[in-house]
Design a protein around this motif. Sequence first.
Motif, PDB file in Angstrom:
ATOM      1  N   ASP A  81       7.180  14.495  19.882  1.00 29.03           N
ATOM      2  CA  ASP A  81       5.978  14.051  19.971  1.00 29.03           C
ATOM      3  C   ASP A  81       5.949  12.925  19.201  1.00 29.03           C
ATOM      4  OD1 ASP A  81       3.351  13.601  20.608  1.00 29.03           O
ATOM      5  OD2 ASP A  81       2.840  14.558  19.142  1.00 29.03           O
ATOM      6  N   VAL A  82       5.268  12.009  18.793  1.00 25.69           N
ATOM      7  CA  VAL A  82       5.256  10.984  17.585  1.00 25.69           C
ATOM      8  C   VAL A  82       4.105  10.919  17.364  1.00 25.69           C
ATOM      9  CG1 VAL A  82       6.044   8.804  16.830  1.00 25.69           C
ATOM     10  CG2 VAL A  82       7.588  10.014  18.144  1.00 25.69           C
ATOM     11  N   ARG A  83       3.506  11.416  16.027  1.00 24.98           N
ATOM     12  CA  ARG A  83       2.337  11.002  15.005  1.00 24.98           C
ATOM     13  C   ARG A  83       2.604  10.435  14.140  1.00 24.98           C
ATOM     14  NH1 ARG A  83       0.330  16.567  16.151  1.00 24.98           N
ATOM     15  NH2 ARG A  83       1.488  17.383  18.406  1.00 24.98           N
ATOM     16  N   VAL A  84       1.784   8.976  14.248  1.00 29.19           N
ATOM     17  CA  VAL A  84       2.045   7.877  12.853  1.00 29.19           C
ATOM     18  C   VAL A  84       0.640   7.715  12.468  1.00 29.19           C
ATOM     19  CG1 VAL A  84       2.175   5.180  12.035  1.00 29.19           C
ATOM     20  CG2 VAL A  84       3.203   6.395  14.262  1.00 29.19           C
ATOM     21  N   THR A  85       0.144   8.289  10.979  1.00 33.07           N
ATOM     22  CA  THR A  85      -0.966   7.909  10.222  1.00 33.07           C
ATOM     23  C   THR A  85      -0.425   6.784   9.190  1.00 33.07           C
ATOM     24  OG1 THR A  85      -0.856  10.186  11.003  1.00 33.07           O
ATOM     25  CG2 THR A  85      -2.044   8.889   8.724  1.00 33.07           C
ATOM     26  N   ARG A  86      -1.487   5.875   9.051  1.00 33.44           N
ATOM     27  CA  ARG A  86      -1.310   5.087   8.026  1.00 33.44           C
ATOM     28  C   ARG A  86      -2.066   5.827   6.628  1.00 33.44           C
ATOM     29  NH1 ARG A  86      -4.588  -0.818   8.010  1.00 33.44           N
ATOM     30  NH2 ARG A  86      -6.177   0.094   7.213  1.00 33.44           N
ATOM     31  N   GLU A  87      -1.319   5.733   5.554  1.00 32.52           N
ATOM     32  CA  GLU A  87      -1.541   6.720   4.168  1.00 32.52           C
ATOM     33  C   GLU A  87      -2.009   5.755   2.910  1.00 32.52           C
ATOM     34  OE1 GLU A  87       1.533   8.975   3.279  1.00 32.52           O
ATOM     35  OE2 GLU A  87       0.488  10.969   4.130  1.00 32.52           O
ATOM     36  N   SER A  88      -1.609   4.032   3.058  1.00 37.66           N
ATOM     37  CA  SER A  88      -2.006   3.263   2.188  1.00 37.66           C
ATOM     38  C   SER A  88      -2.050   1.718   3.175  1.00 37.66           C
ATOM     39  CB  SER A  88      -2.068   3.773   0.988  1.00 37.66           C
ATOM     40  OG  SER A  88      -0.563   3.279   1.144  1.00 37.66           O
ATOM     41  N   PHE A  89      -2.570   0.941   2.847  1.00 38.82           N
ATOM     42  CA  PHE A  89      -2.364  -0.277   2.856  1.00 38.82           C
ATOM     43  C   PHE A  89      -2.834  -1.214   1.869  1.00 38.82           C
ATOM     44  CE2 PHE A  89      -3.631  -4.434   5.022  1.00 38.82           C
ATOM     45  CZ  PHE A  89      -2.271  -4.612   5.933  1.00 38.82           C
ATOM     46  N   THR A  90      -2.547  -2.196   1.233  1.00 34.30           N
ATOM     47  CA  THR A  90      -3.119  -3.158   0.341  1.00 34.30           C
ATOM     48  C   THR A  90      -2.796  -4.469   0.964  1.00 34.30           C
ATOM     49  OG1 THR A  90      -2.369  -1.957  -0.939  1.00 34.30           O
ATOM     50  CG2 THR A  90      -2.854  -4.745  -2.241  1.00 34.30           C
ATOM     51  N   PRO A  91      -4.206  -5.494   1.464  1.00 30.37           N
ATOM     52  CA  PRO A  91      -3.778  -6.918   2.317  1.00 30.37           C
ATOM     53  C   PRO A  91      -3.335  -8.016   1.067  1.00 30.37           C
ATOM     54  CG  PRO A  91      -5.785  -6.272   1.054  1.00 30.37           C
ATOM     55  CD  PRO A  91      -5.266  -4.683   1.128  1.00 30.37           C
ATOM     56  N   VAL A  92      -2.874  -8.856   1.303  1.00 28.48           N
ATOM     57  CA  VAL A  92      -2.232  -9.746   0.675  1.00 28.48           C
ATOM     58  C   VAL A  92      -3.201 -10.213  -0.394  1.00 28.48           C
ATOM     59  CG1 VAL A  92      -3.307 -12.270   2.241  1.00 28.48           C
ATOM     60  CG2 VAL A  92      -0.632 -12.612   0.349  1.00 28.48           C
ATOM     61  N   VAL A  93      -2.477 -10.306  -1.980  1.00 32.07           N
ATOM     62  CA  VAL A  93      -3.379 -10.384  -2.983  1.00 32.07           C
ATOM     63  C   VAL A  93      -3.071 -12.355  -3.193  1.00 32.07           C
ATOM     64  CG1 VAL A  93      -3.661 -10.000  -4.937  1.00 32.07           C
ATOM     65  CG2 VAL A  93      -3.837  -8.073  -3.790  1.00 32.07           C
ATOM     66  N   ALA A 134       3.272 -15.119 -11.026  1.00 28.36           N
ATOM     67  CA  ALA A 134       3.001 -14.960  -9.976  1.00 28.36           C
ATOM     68  C   ALA A 134       2.107 -15.477  -8.672  1.00 28.36           C
ATOM     69  CB  ALA A 134       2.660 -13.171  -9.879  1.00 28.36           C
ATOM     70  N   SER A 135       2.458 -15.613  -7.517  1.00 26.56           N
ATOM     71  CA  SER A 135       1.813 -16.924  -6.653  1.00 26.56           C
ATOM     72  C   SER A 135       0.793 -15.535  -6.119  1.00 26.56           C
ATOM     73  CB  SER A 135       2.676 -17.555  -5.840  1.00 26.56           C
ATOM     74  OG  SER A 135       3.292 -16.755  -4.761  1.00 26.56           O
ATOM     75  N   ALA A 136       1.607 -14.187  -5.237  1.00 31.76           N
ATOM     76  CA  ALA A 136       0.694 -13.909  -4.072  1.00 31.76           C
ATOM     77  C   ALA A 136       1.687 -12.653  -4.316  1.00 31.76           C
ATOM     78  CB  ALA A 136       0.482 -14.050  -3.245  1.00 31.76           C
ATOM     79  N   ILE A 137       1.176 -11.401  -3.973  1.00 26.72           N
ATOM     80  CA  ILE A 137       1.643  -9.978  -3.680  1.00 26.72           C
ATOM     81  C   ILE A 137       1.414  -9.987  -1.764  1.00 26.72           C
ATOM     82  CG2 ILE A 137       1.384  -7.625  -3.412  1.00 26.72           C
ATOM     83  CD1 ILE A 137      -0.026  -7.917  -6.719  1.00 26.72           C
ATOM     84  N   TRP A 138       2.283  -9.614  -1.198  1.00 28.60           N
ATOM     85  CA  TRP A 138       2.414  -9.573   0.025  1.00 28.60           C
ATOM     86  C   TRP A 138       1.893  -8.173   0.402  1.00 28.60           C
ATOM     87  CZ3 TRP A 138       8.430  -9.974   1.677  1.00 28.60           C
ATOM     88  CH2 TRP A 138       8.995 -10.978   1.771  1.00 28.60           C
ATOM     89  N   PRO A 139       1.452  -8.254   1.963  1.00 27.52           N
ATOM     90  CA  PRO A 139       0.806  -7.021   2.229  1.00 27.52           C
ATOM     91  C   PRO A 139       1.744  -5.757   2.128  1.00 27.52           C
ATOM     92  CG  PRO A 139       1.114  -8.906   3.704  1.00 27.52           C
ATOM     93  CD  PRO A 139       1.368  -9.143   2.866  1.00 27.52           C
ATOM     94  N   HIS A 140       1.876  -5.250   2.431  1.00 29.79           N
ATOM     95  CA  HIS A 140       2.564  -3.626   2.158  1.00 29.79           C
ATOM     96  C   HIS A 140       1.587  -3.084   2.447  1.00 29.79           C
ATOM     97  CE1 HIS A 140       1.394  -4.984  -2.210  1.00 29.79           C
ATOM     98  NE2 HIS A 140       1.462  -3.426  -2.143  1.00 29.79           N
ATOM     99  N   GLY A 141       1.742  -1.551   2.642  1.00 27.04           N
ATOM    100  CA  GLY A 141       1.940  -0.338   3.436  1.00 27.04           C
ATOM    101  C   GLY A 141       2.473   0.931   3.198  1.00 27.04           C
TER     102      GLY A 141
END
Length: 399
Positions: free
Chosen positions: A305-317, A198-205
């Motif tokens: 009505d639309v509400r958005v909540t970020r529950e988790s996030f992992t930057p590029v590794v 593996a080289s890297a893990i994409w950022p994801h959330g």
Amino acid sequence: MWRELAPIGRNAGSGGYRRYAWTAADADCREWFKAQALSRGLTYETDRNGNQWAWLGDPLAGDAVVTGSHLDSVPDGGAFDGPLGVVSSFAALDELRRRGVEFSRPLAISNFGDEEGARFGLACVGSRLAAGQLTVDKAHQLRDGDGISLPQAMEKAGYDPGTIGADPERLARIGAFVELHVEQGRALDLSGDAVGIASAIWPHGRWRYDFHGEANHAGTTRLVDRRDPMLTYAGTVLAARREAELAGAVATFGKISVEPNGVNAIPSLVRGWLDSRAADQATLDTVIAGIEQAAKERGERDGVDVRVTRESFTPVVEFEHALRDELAKILGKDGADVPVLGTGAGHDAGILSSSVPTAMLFVRNPTGVSHSPAETAGEDDCVAGVGALADVLEGLACR
């Protein structure tokens, strides 16, 4: 080992696995891990966050080489995602003992808890807690679909939730962590290689979208009078596909809940969970912004009505280059050209990379299918993975 583990948590109807954190199936997997450790004369322990460890050598000596993965699953997941790494770790140790090598560094095999996040909605809970990326307060707030909190689930399973939290002392004793995993894609199949690095893990959330409308009668309410959140949700799903396609990323609404969830009732609330990943942060930001804008524009049209909540996030590794290059040197010692590839899937190795040097090996998946009962890997490729992992562990821990 594979035959012993295979029946645990398998659903007869789907053929997939339901090994959710702190359930009976999870307990059986943990007992299996403990039995494997003790049968090899390894020192077995469970850390403050419920992660399992099997040690060869002094756990307190420091500069340890650790390998392993996880044993839990997504709903109706495949047999290989996670367990292949744990089984291969024990098999690699058996191979090193067969070779008669002498270890100069402690070696450990690990099983990190709740990697998939299937029960509480947050991936890599065990490694996040250990690395201090999940606070105790937030961990206590995690609840499953039945309203059971993480501490309640742990206590019911016989673990003390009062001990959870960052574990810097333990991580400081790790000199390198190498995780073997089945590839979740077809890059190795297309290149014709059994094993890759593996080289890297994409950022994801993960983002939760709440679409608030108005409940009403499905048979008597005119279409023009409706505030139907299901329409807004459907439009957002299509927008997610469009934005991801344009950017060369991926975006998936894979989970949904509806209230009041009646066949003859217009919903009052539709809640959908978005998973999105991209090769770089800028691309991911563009995709997420485009989806949210499309959702809110559609919501205005629908009176929702639309509400958005970020529950988790992992930057590029980016896996540590020195360790990654060392793996390539070890596996390429006979002139072999070992492929190096990125991945859009998250892993415990990615979480731990903020605290310890980490690397990953991938084993070919001929179909590319993962998180499904169709997930597979050939026996010869699995054996090649064990051999590669054994070579790596010998190169790192038997100097």
